[in-house]
Write an enzyme that holds these catalytic residues in place. Structure first.
Site, PDB file in Angstrom:
ATOM      1  N   GLU A 476       0.854  -1.188   0.000  1.00 19.40           N
ATOM      2  CA  GLU A 476       0.000   0.000   0.000  1.00 19.40           C
ATOM      3  C   GLU A 476       0.889   1.237   0.000  1.00 19.40           C
ATOM      4  O   GLU A 476       1.828   1.343   0.785  1.00 19.40           O
ATOM      5  CB  GLU A 476      -0.915  -0.018   1.229  1.00 19.40           C
ATOM      6  CG  GLU A 476      -1.697   1.255   1.460  1.00 19.40           C
ATOM      7  CD  GLU A 476      -2.825   1.494   0.437  1.00 19.40           C
ATOM      8  OE1 GLU A 476      -2.985   0.655  -0.468  1.00 19.40           O
ATOM      9  OE2 GLU A 476      -3.504   2.519   0.546  1.00 19.40           O
ATOM     10  N   ASP A 549       1.804  -0.192   6.389  1.00 15.02           N
ATOM     11  CA  ASP A 549       2.334   0.485   7.570  1.00 15.02           C
ATOM     12  C   ASP A 549       1.759  -0.092   8.857  1.00 15.02           C
ATOM     13  O   ASP A 549       0.681  -0.664   8.871  1.00 15.02           O
ATOM     14  CB  ASP A 549       1.982   1.978   7.517  1.00 15.02           C
ATOM     15  CG  ASP A 549       2.681   2.672   6.361  1.00 15.02           C
ATOM     16  OD1 ASP A 549       3.683   2.113   5.868  1.00 15.02           O
ATOM     17  OD2 ASP A 549       2.212   3.748   5.941  1.00 15.02           O
ATOM     18  N   ASP A 551       0.255   1.283  11.176  1.00 17.59           N
ATOM     19  CA  ASP A 551      -0.642   2.281  11.770  1.00 17.59           C
ATOM     20  C   ASP A 551      -2.088   1.953  11.418  1.00 17.59           C
ATOM     21  O   ASP A 551      -2.379   0.888  10.877  1.00 17.59           O
ATOM     22  CB  ASP A 551      -0.267   3.691  11.299  1.00 17.59           C
ATOM     23  CG  ASP A 551      -0.441   3.831   9.791  1.00 17.59           C
ATOM     24  OD1 ASP A 551      -0.928   2.872   9.155  1.00 17.59           O
ATOM     25  OD2 ASP A 551      -0.090   4.887   9.250  1.00 17.59           O
ATOM     26  N   ASP A 553      -4.196   3.140   9.201  1.00 19.55           N
ATOM     27  CA  ASP A 553      -4.498   2.939   7.781  1.00 19.55           C
ATOM     28  C   ASP A 553      -3.977   1.597   7.296  1.00 19.55           C
ATOM     29  O   ASP A 553      -4.644   0.889   6.542  1.00 19.55           O
ATOM     30  CB  ASP A 553      -3.887   4.060   6.938  1.00 19.55           C
ATOM     31  CG  ASP A 553      -4.653   5.368   7.113  1.00 19.55           C
ATOM     32  OD1 ASP A 553      -5.794   5.303   7.621  1.00 19.55           O
ATOM     33  OD2 ASP A 553      -4.107   6.421   6.759  1.00 19.55           O
TER      34      ASP A 553
END
Ligand code: TTJ
Length: 683
Positions: A476, A549, A551, A553
């Site tokens: 991503e 990532d 996180d 998202d």
């Protein structure tokens, strides 16, 4: 129960003095010798019948030494999964006692220091001398591998195959373990350390209520991490409580004395019907009929039970069990159920003129759209097959489930025409949607030139053709995609950057997936097709790695990709092809020394060894250059990757449903409850 009092002298007031514990031998506690056994001892063990279960029925197969040497062979892994498995191995023994009808309450406590305590009010493990071994049966249970009444011994009418015989395995992998047994008159105690008995079995006082209590501390020398996750234990225990209607299982987290105890009482009079209600609520969808349909039957020594309810969603939730063991790969009981269901729909439709002569038959998938169902069978010699031994093989069960479901569901449909009509119409609209999807797909095929097999433009393919060795990284973010392309080993690693707006899979039927700009490149790159047309033999990469990532998202994209694979490419997950990359969270440096830390714990450990370091927290993959990304996350020599199992994907699917579904309330509840963990949403 009497076993409440834990320390071995401080039993109930005034009882300890009167105990008639055997006198200690001169050397103090003697080591108990356990020898290997012969074939004769195995075949000579035990009679059958429930009534006279006793020391003689415990069969003995081999020594325990091997377990500490190769723990993975016995509990699958030494990671969190294996750690939690220890608890299940112990609790399964109490559940067997409950299935035999002798136990009503089971208590599981997580004590400070992540010590586990399990107690039940069953008959108590036999304390008499084992005829072959010459030592107490309870000692055999904990110190001899595969000791247990389950290898054809007949102690329990049905039991979970190899499961639950692992008390000795748990003992071997515990720093220490203590057992207390009350036979209704006396309480007996024994302690073990790393598998070895360090006390004799001792009589420690009076007790009037029968039962067994086991306390153990998993060995940190064996397990990478020894912290238990309450929710993980809770969900598995809840499942067991559903499967044994009326059984009460209490789980309590007593680790933090400064906080209020976390505790759940799991007791469901409705059994698997309650299970279906529970699963149904989790989907967040509206039911098509008020009551769960419950069907049961038996043949010879087997019993089968099905509970089912339809809702207005497009997904199917099907759980099956054999002897209380989850059969995630399905098997004969599932096949029997599905066959019967499809036949009922088609026969009913023809009989009442709801399907015309010219109409095609409804497919199995049509008949299961929006279905939540639990199948539970109990049988004497369960055969578990398949890659993960999670597929039931007994053919007699297929006939039992198929004929039972066909007869009873047909009857139910005829007696409840309004419900039948609702469910039937739903299947017809599913069939229509599938037809439309087929058309859309053919169109999309032509449009995207699927037939000419042109690969997505953004795919940086690898040169190697042997699927066994190839890897596809789904990345991503464009900047991370760039680093991955530069950093990879192009011989066997391919990179596919994702872009575009995400599809809401929950609301989408198959026809929406075709033509979706985000998912189509993944489908084409993998080469397998989706849904009914999925063909694993066309898979173009042996490993499919989701790289995003660490996180929120990233978590979202992982949840979404896993949900997509779970719903449309299930065998990809079942056969272990899907992975999640594990990029580091921190870069720590001091002079020329450089470390990467993948967890906070690792960071702390590195800091403790090298005080005064520069720390960089990676907020995203994009902060790493190509070389760093290769070194930390992609290089097979150095990386760790998480392999996704069906349960992980199922959990992603559930989370996804909550986060993306129509209902606002469950979503708010979920986010509130998990706000602190939102970064770990996906696992
Ligand atoms: C078997 O039949 C005779 C009486 O005792 C039966 C028995 O072994 N019951 C039993 C075992 N109940 N509970 C256990 C048990 C409980 C725990 C927590 C752990 C283990 C290894 C066994």
């Amino acid at each position: 129960m009497e076993l409440e009092h834990t320390d071995k002298t401080g039993l109930a007031e005034g009882v300890a003095e009167e105990n008639d514990a055997p006198e200690e031998s001169e050397e103090g506690f003697s080591e108990i010798a356990v020898s290997d056994v012969t074939e004769e001892e195995i075949s000579g063990a035990g009679s059958d019948g429930l009534e006279d279960y006793g020391a003689g029925q415990i069969q003995v197969l081999e020594g325990l030494e091997a377990v500490r040497k190769r723990p993975g062979m016995y509990i699958g892994s030494t990671g969190p999964r294996g750690l939690h498995h220890l608890v299940y191995e112990i609790v399964d023994n109490s559940i067997d006692e409950a299935m035999a009808g002798f136990c009503r309450n089971i208590e599981v406590n997580i004590l400070p220091g992540d010590i586990i305590e399990v107690k039940d009010d069953g008959r108590g493990i036999p304390v008499g001398i084992h005829p072959q071994k010459g030592i107490p049966t309870v000692t055999v249970v904990f110190t001899v591998l595969h000791a247990g009444g389950k290898f054809g011994g007949g102690a329990y009418k049905v039991s979970g195959g190899l499961h639950g015989v692992g008390a000795s395995v748990v003992n071997a992998l515990s720093e220490w373990l203590e057992v207390r047994v009350c036979d209704g008159k006396r309480i007996y105690f024994q302690r073990y350390e790393r598998g070895d008995a360090v006390t004799e079995l001792e009589d420690i006082g009076e007790g009037s209520v029968t039962g067994t209590k086991v306390t153990f501390k998993p060995d940190p020398e064996i397990f990478e991490e020894t912290v238990f996750d309450y929710e993980t234990l809770l969900s598995r225990l809840r499942e067991q409580a559903f499967l044994n209607a009326g059984l009460k299982i209490t789980i309590t987290d007593k680790r933090d004395s400064t906080r209020e105890e976390n505790s759940d009482v799991l007791c469901y009079e409705g059994g698997i019907s309650s299970f279906v209600e529970f699963l149904q609520k989790k989907t967040g969808a509206e039911t098509l009929h008020p009551e769960v349909i419950h069907i049961s039957g038996k043949a010879d020594t087997s019993v089968a039970e099905v509970a089912m309810q339809y809702n207005d969603s497009y997904s199917e939730v099907l759980y099956s069990f054999a002897n209380d063991i989850r059969t995630g790969e399905g098997g004969t009981h599932e096949t029997g159920f599905k066959t019967a269901l499809t036949r009922v729909f088609n026969d009913y439709g023809r009989k009442f003129g709801l399907l015309r002569e010219s109409d095609r038959n409804l497919s199995g998938e049509d008949c299961r759209e929006g279905l939540t169902a639990v199948i539970s069978v109990k049988l004497q010699e369960a055969q578990f097959e398949g890659q993960t031994k999670a597929k039931l093989g007994n053919t007699e069960i297929r006939n039992l489930v198929e004929s039972m479901v066909y007869e009873r569901l047909m009857l139910y449909f005829e007696e409840n025409p309004a419900t039948a009509r609702n469910i039937f119409d739903k299947a017809v609209s599913a069939a229509r949607a599938r037809d439309a999807a087929r058309k859309a797909r053919d169109l999309a095929r032509r449009k995207t030139a699927l037939e000419s097999a042109s690969l997505p433009g953004k795919l940086a393919d690898c040169s190697e053709k042997d699927v066994e060795n190839t890897e596809l990284f789904i990345v991503e973010g464009d900047s991370a995609g760039g680093s991955a392309k530069q950093g990879r080993d192009r011989r066997y690693q391919a990179i596919l950057p994702l872009w575009g707006k995400m599809l809401n899979v929950e609301k989408a039927r198959l026809d929406k997936v075709y033509g979706n700009e985000k998912l189509m490149p993944v489908v084409i790159a993998l080469g397998t097709g989706i849904g009914e047309e999925f063909d694993i033999s066309k898979l173009r990469y042996g490993k499919v790695v989701i790289m995003a990532d660490a996180d929120v998202d990233g978590s979202h994209i992982r949840t979404l990709m896993l949900t997509f694979f779970f719903r449309f490419m299930k065998p990809l997950i079942e056969q272990g092809h899907v992975y999640i990359a594990q990029p580091p969270l921190y870069r720590l440096s001091k002079g020329k020394k450089l470390f990467y830390a993948y967890t906070d714990r690792e960071r702390d450990a590195i800091m403790a060894e090298n005080p005064g370091m520069d720390i960089q927290r990676y907020k995203g993959l994009g902060e790493m250059d190509a070389h760093q990304l290769w070194e930390t996350t992609m290089d097979p020599e150095k990386r760790t990757m998480l392999r996704i199992g069906l349960e992980d994907a199922q959990r992603a699917d559930e989370i996804f449903t909550i986060l993306m579904g129509d209902k606002v309330e469950p979503r708010r509840e979920f986010i509130e409850k998990n706000a602190r963990y939102v970064q770990n949403l996906d696992i």
